[in-house]
Design an enzyme around this catalytic site. Structure first.
Site, PDB file in Angstrom:
ATOM      1  N   GLU A 277      -0.276   9.562   1.535  1.00  0.00           N
ATOM      2  CA  GLU A 277      -1.059  10.458   2.389  1.00  0.00           C
ATOM      3  C   GLU A 277      -1.196   9.929   3.807  1.00  0.00           C
ATOM      4  O   GLU A 277      -1.249  10.704   4.770  1.00  0.00           O
ATOM      5  CB  GLU A 277      -2.465  10.636   1.798  1.00  0.00           C
ATOM      6  CG  GLU A 277      -3.409  11.378   2.723  1.00  0.00           C
ATOM      7  CD  GLU A 277      -4.810  11.516   2.155  1.00  0.00           C
ATOM      8  OE1 GLU A 277      -5.219  12.646   1.890  1.00  0.00           O
ATOM      9  OE2 GLU A 277      -5.486  10.490   1.954  1.00  0.00           O
ATOM     10  N   ASP A 278      -1.274   8.600   3.920  1.00  0.00           N
ATOM     11  CA  ASP A 278      -1.545   8.030   5.240  1.00  0.00           C
ATOM     12  C   ASP A 278      -0.349   8.097   6.177  1.00  0.00           C
ATOM     13  O   ASP A 278      -0.489   7.860   7.376  1.00  0.00           O
ATOM     14  CB  ASP A 278      -2.027   6.581   5.087  1.00  0.00           C
ATOM     15  CG  ASP A 278      -3.380   6.548   4.414  1.00  0.00           C
ATOM     16  OD1 ASP A 278      -4.227   7.390   4.762  1.00  0.00           O
ATOM     17  OD2 ASP A 278      -3.578   5.699   3.522  1.00  0.00           O
TER      18      ASP A 278
ATOM     19  N   HIS B 195     -11.732   6.125   5.491  1.00  0.00           N
ATOM     20  CA  HIS B 195     -11.142   7.296   6.144  1.00  0.00           C
ATOM     21  C   HIS B 195     -12.098   8.492   6.075  1.00  0.00           C
ATOM     22  O   HIS B 195     -12.988   8.528   5.235  1.00  0.00           O
ATOM     23  CB  HIS B 195      -9.864   7.716   5.413  1.00  0.00           C
ATOM     24  CG  HIS B 195      -8.706   6.781   5.576  1.00  0.00           C
ATOM     25  ND1 HIS B 195      -8.017   6.269   4.504  1.00  0.00           N
ATOM     26  CD2 HIS B 195      -8.103   6.295   6.688  1.00  0.00           C
ATOM     27  CE1 HIS B 195      -7.025   5.501   4.952  1.00  0.00           C
ATOM     28  NE2 HIS B 195      -7.054   5.501   6.261  1.00  0.00           N
TER      29      HIS B 195
ATOM     30  N   ASP C 166       0.806  -1.226   0.000  1.00  0.00           N
ATOM     31  CA  ASP C 166       0.000   0.000   0.000  1.00  0.00           C
ATOM     32  C   ASP C 166       0.840   1.278   0.000  1.00  0.00           C
ATOM     33  O   ASP C 166       0.302   2.366   0.222  1.00  0.00           O
ATOM     34  CB  ASP C 166      -0.909   0.012   1.237  1.00  0.00           C
ATOM     35  CG  ASP C 166      -2.145  -0.859   1.043  1.00  0.00           C
ATOM     36  OD1 ASP C 166      -2.849  -0.653   0.036  1.00  0.00           O
ATOM     37  OD2 ASP C 166      -2.399  -1.726   1.893  1.00  0.00           O
TER      38      ASP C 166
ATOM     39  N   ARG D 271      -9.037   2.909  11.445  1.00  0.00           N
ATOM     40  CA  ARG D 271      -7.587   3.102  11.389  1.00  0.00           C
ATOM     41  C   ARG D 271      -7.066   4.113  12.410  1.00  0.00           C
ATOM     42  O   ARG D 271      -5.899   4.073  12.782  1.00  0.00           O
ATOM     43  CB  ARG D 271      -7.193   3.581   9.992  1.00  0.00           C
ATOM     44  CG  ARG D 271      -7.511   2.599   8.882  1.00  0.00           C
ATOM     45  CD  ARG D 271      -6.603   1.400   8.940  1.00  0.00           C
ATOM     46  NE  ARG D 271      -6.956   0.405   7.942  1.00  0.00           N
ATOM     47  CZ  ARG D 271      -6.548   0.432   6.675  1.00  0.00           C
ATOM     48  NH1 ARG D 271      -5.781   1.425   6.268  1.00  0.00           N
ATOM     49  NH2 ARG D 271      -6.906  -0.527   5.847  1.00  0.00           N
TER      50      ARG D 271
ATOM     51  N   CYS E  12      -5.067  10.218  -1.604  1.00  0.00           N
ATOM     52  CA  CYS E  12      -4.207   9.212  -0.957  1.00  0.00           C
ATOM     53  C   CYS E  12      -2.818   9.130  -1.568  1.00  0.00           C
ATOM     54  O   CYS E  12      -1.877   8.708  -0.913  1.00  0.00           O
ATOM     55  CB  CYS E  12      -4.829   7.827  -1.072  1.00  0.00           C
ATOM     56  SG  CYS E  12      -6.581   7.774  -0.830  1.00  0.00           S
TER      57      CYS E  12
ATOM     58  N   ARG F   7       1.208  -1.514   7.245  1.00  0.00           N
ATOM     59  CA  ARG F   7       1.559  -0.223   6.657  1.00  0.00           C
ATOM     60  C   ARG F   7       2.527   0.600   7.517  1.00  0.00           C
ATOM     61  O   ARG F   7       2.935   1.678   7.125  1.00  0.00           O
ATOM     62  CB  ARG F   7       0.275   0.575   6.370  1.00  0.00           C
ATOM     63  CG  ARG F   7      -0.684  -0.161   5.426  1.00  0.00           C
ATOM     64  CD  ARG F   7      -1.647   0.764   4.756  1.00  0.00           C
ATOM     65  NE  ARG F   7      -0.931   1.808   4.053  1.00  0.00           N
ATOM     66  CZ  ARG F   7      -1.502   2.922   3.600  1.00  0.00           C
ATOM     67  NH1 ARG F   7      -2.800   3.094   3.761  1.00  0.00           N
ATOM     68  NH2 ARG F   7      -0.791   3.842   2.985  1.00  0.00           N
TER      69      ARG F   7
END
Ligand code: CIR
Length: 275
Positions: free
Chosen positions: A86-87, A181, A81, A151, A268, A106
């Site tokens: 962005e995460d 999200h 991923d 998350r 993202c 992740r």
């Protein structure tokens, strides 16, 4: 807004240039293992990594066309991923907060993003037991909405609140349901306007902004990307694109169908901030 460069970013009526001047966009090439991505709401279907790479290259080109300086990190083939940078971080004017992604698979993504960010901002980070995905953070001036999601947990939100308070930011929790999200359900499309799917986020939590609802046939359309003078919408959502055009926004569409199979959207794939 100050800006290191000038010329192609004059304010436009109804556009977003007023609040997005010269930008840096951190991105990362698609992982060879993207087909093994995390999935929460979608069934796994075959993912064409070559096509995903083409779509991602077009995405990066779109960012360049709209005035971003694109930093492209090398692919991380062990991290399916990792294209969804962005995460990994929340970047604000004064600092960057390294996230602690809610999905264990992740967590190793953040190190390389921190290395890319450290020349631009002082870094701090969310620590265990807190979890926070950047996709849950919607920063609108000094108001920072954070999605409480699968998350991002309460400890992560509490840590973010304490980290940002000294800089005058107010963190507000926005419960999200039935989507991954907060930014699956709400994104900024103009200075004071958000594109939302009201079925996925408690809109009362977003008071103070004009809320533009996605077309009812396109529940996944709320993740739009404002860049330069445009708002980019996935080509899969033409009805929502029309709604935004009717609102006077300069809308462009981009085919991100392979990236969408990994539950990723337009925001993202980059972290965009003022240099
Ligand atoms: C995940 O489930 O973590 C990825 N497959 C998709 C992440 C998308 N990121 C985002 O919306 N910010």
């Amino acid at each position: 807004m100050g800006g290191g460069r000038s010329g192609n970013h004059r304010a436009s009526a109804g556009g977003v240039a007023e609040w997005l001047a010269m930008q840096v966009a951190i991105s990362r090439a698609v992982s060879a293992a993207m087909g093994k991505c995390e999935l929460t709401h979608l069934e796994r279907v075959p993912l064409d990594v070559v096509r995903a790479r083409q779509q991602h290259a077009a995405y990066q080109e779109c960012l360049r066309q709209h005035g971003c300086r694109v930093l492209s990190l090398p692919a991380e083939d062990a991290l399916p991923d990792s294209v969804f940078v962005e995460d990994a971080a929340v970047v604000l004017e004064e600092l960057a907060v390294m996230a602690r992604p809610g999905a264990k698979s992740r967590r190793a993504e953040t190190g390389s993003v921190a290395s890319a960010l450290e020349r631009y901002r002082p870094l701090t980070s969310i620590r265990a037991p807190g979890t926070l995905d950047g996709g849950d953070v919607l920063a609108l001036g000094k108001t920072v909405f954070v999605g409480q999601s699968r998350r991002t947990n309460a400890a992560g939100i509490e840590q973010l609140t304490k980290l940002l308070r000294p800089y005058g930011y107010e963190v507000k929790t926005a419960p999200v349901e039935r989507c991954l999200h907060l930014k699956s359900a709400a994104t900024r499309v103009a200075k004071d306007a958000l594109l939302v799917n009201p079925a996925w986020v408690e809109t009362s939590a977003l008071a103070g902004f004009e809320l533009i609802a996605v077309h009812p046939d396109e529940p996944g359309a709320a993740n739009a990307l404002p860049v330069g003078k445009a708002v980019v919408v996935p080509a899969a959502y033409p009805r929502t694109a029309d709604i935004l055009r009717q609102r006077g926004l300069a809308v462009e569409t981009l085919d991100v169908s392979e990236i969408a199979k990994a539950e990723g959207g337009l925001t993202c794939c980059s972290i965009i901030f003022q240099e």
